[in-house]
Design a protein around this motif. Structure first.
Motif, short mmCIF file in Angstrom:
data_model
loop_
_atom_site.label_atom_id
_atom_site.label_comp_id
_atom_site.label_asym_id
_atom_site.label_seq_id
_atom_site.Cartn_x
_atom_site.Cartn_y
_atom_site.Cartn_z
N ASN A 6 0.86 -1.18 0.00
CA ASN A 6 0.00 0.00 0.00
C ASN A 6 0.90 1.23 0.00
O ASN A 6 1.14 1.84 1.02
CB ASN A 6 -0.91 -0.06 1.23
N ASP A 7 1.39 1.62 -1.19
CA ASP A 7 2.41 2.64 -1.32
C ASP A 7 1.94 3.92 -2.01
O ASP A 7 2.74 4.66 -2.55
CB ASP A 7 3.61 2.07 -2.06
N TYR A 8 0.65 4.19 -1.99
CA TYR A 8 0.13 5.37 -2.67
C TYR A 8 0.43 6.63 -1.85
O TYR A 8 0.14 6.67 -0.66
CB TYR A 8 -1.38 5.27 -2.84
N ARG A 26 -4.04 9.85 -3.52
CA ARG A 26 -5.32 9.47 -2.91
C ARG A 26 -6.31 10.65 -2.94
O ARG A 26 -7.48 10.48 -3.25
CB ARG A 26 -5.11 9.00 -1.48
N VAL A 27 -5.81 11.84 -2.63
CA VAL A 27 -6.66 13.02 -2.62
C VAL A 27 -7.14 13.35 -4.04
O VAL A 27 -8.32 13.65 -4.25
CB VAL A 27 -5.92 14.22 -2.00
N ARG A 79 -20.36 14.71 1.97
CA ARG A 79 -19.52 14.00 2.94
C ARG A 79 -19.60 12.49 2.71
O ARG A 79 -18.59 11.79 2.77
CB ARG A 79 -19.97 14.37 4.36
N GLU A 80 -20.80 12.00 2.45
CA GLU A 80 -20.97 10.57 2.20
C GLU A 80 -20.15 10.13 0.99
O GLU A 80 -19.50 9.09 1.00
CB GLU A 80 -22.44 10.24 1.98
N MET A 81 -20.18 10.95 -0.07
CA MET A 81 -19.43 10.59 -1.28
C MET A 81 -17.93 10.67 -1.03
O MET A 81 -17.16 9.86 -1.57
CB MET A 81 -19.84 11.50 -2.43
N MET A 82 -17.48 11.61 -0.19
CA MET A 82 -16.06 11.68 0.15
C MET A 82 -15.64 10.37 0.84
O MET A 82 -14.59 9.81 0.53
CB MET A 82 -15.77 12.86 1.07
N ASP A 118 -8.64 3.46 -1.38
CA ASP A 118 -7.99 2.56 -0.42
C ASP A 118 -8.07 1.11 -0.88
O ASP A 118 -7.11 0.35 -0.76
CB ASP A 118 -8.62 2.70 0.97
N ARG A 119 -9.21 0.69 -1.42
CA ARG A 119 -9.38 -0.67 -1.92
C ARG A 119 -8.50 -0.90 -3.14
O ARG A 119 -7.90 -1.95 -3.30
CB ARG A 119 -10.84 -0.97 -2.28
N ILE A 120 -8.46 0.08 -4.04
CA ILE A 120 -7.60 -0.04 -5.23
C ILE A 120 -6.15 -0.19 -4.81
O ILE A 120 -5.41 -1.01 -5.36
CB ILE A 120 -7.81 1.18 -6.17
#
Length: 112
Positions: free
Chosen positions: A23-25, A30-31, A45-48, A56-58
């Motif tokens: 997990n090296d992103y 990520r942002v 907020r829910e979509m964020m 994170d899953r990717i």
């Protein structure tokens, strides 16, 4: 699954379990993904939470270097002319993109 190993006082190093990506992103990647996802799906907020879950899953499935390569291929395929043709046919490029697509599909199932 990432196993944590203590090294000295307060220093922790993550080592991948066999068969899983590191997990090296970087945070800015990520942002950027989260902002692009929110621009497409809604600025809530829910979509964020859902979009950050997706990256994170990717990241659990695909090492960062492969993610960058797949994103580059996809962007270059959208251009016109001779240069874009080389990004359409090569088998290794197609496999890299296919891996990203599978990771995105898994992330969508889990996070959305």
């Amino acid at each position: 699954m990432i196993r944590m190993a203590a090294l000295g006082v307060g220093l922790v190093l993550a080592s991948p379990v066999l068969g899983q990506a590191v997990n090296d992103y970087p945070t800015n990647a990520r942002v950027e993904y989260t902002f692009a996802c929110m621009a497409t799906n809604g600025q809530t907020r829910e979509m964020m939470d859902r979009c950050s879950c997706a990256i994170d899953r990717i990241a659990e499935v695909l090492p960062y270097a492969d993610y960058v390569g797949a994103e580059t291929i996809l962007r270059m395929r959208q251009t016109t002319g001779e240069r874009s043709g080389m990004f359409r046919g090569m088998a290794t490029m197609t496999e890299t993109v296919a891996t990203l697509r599978r990771a995105e599909a898994e992330a969508e199932i889990i996070c959305f």
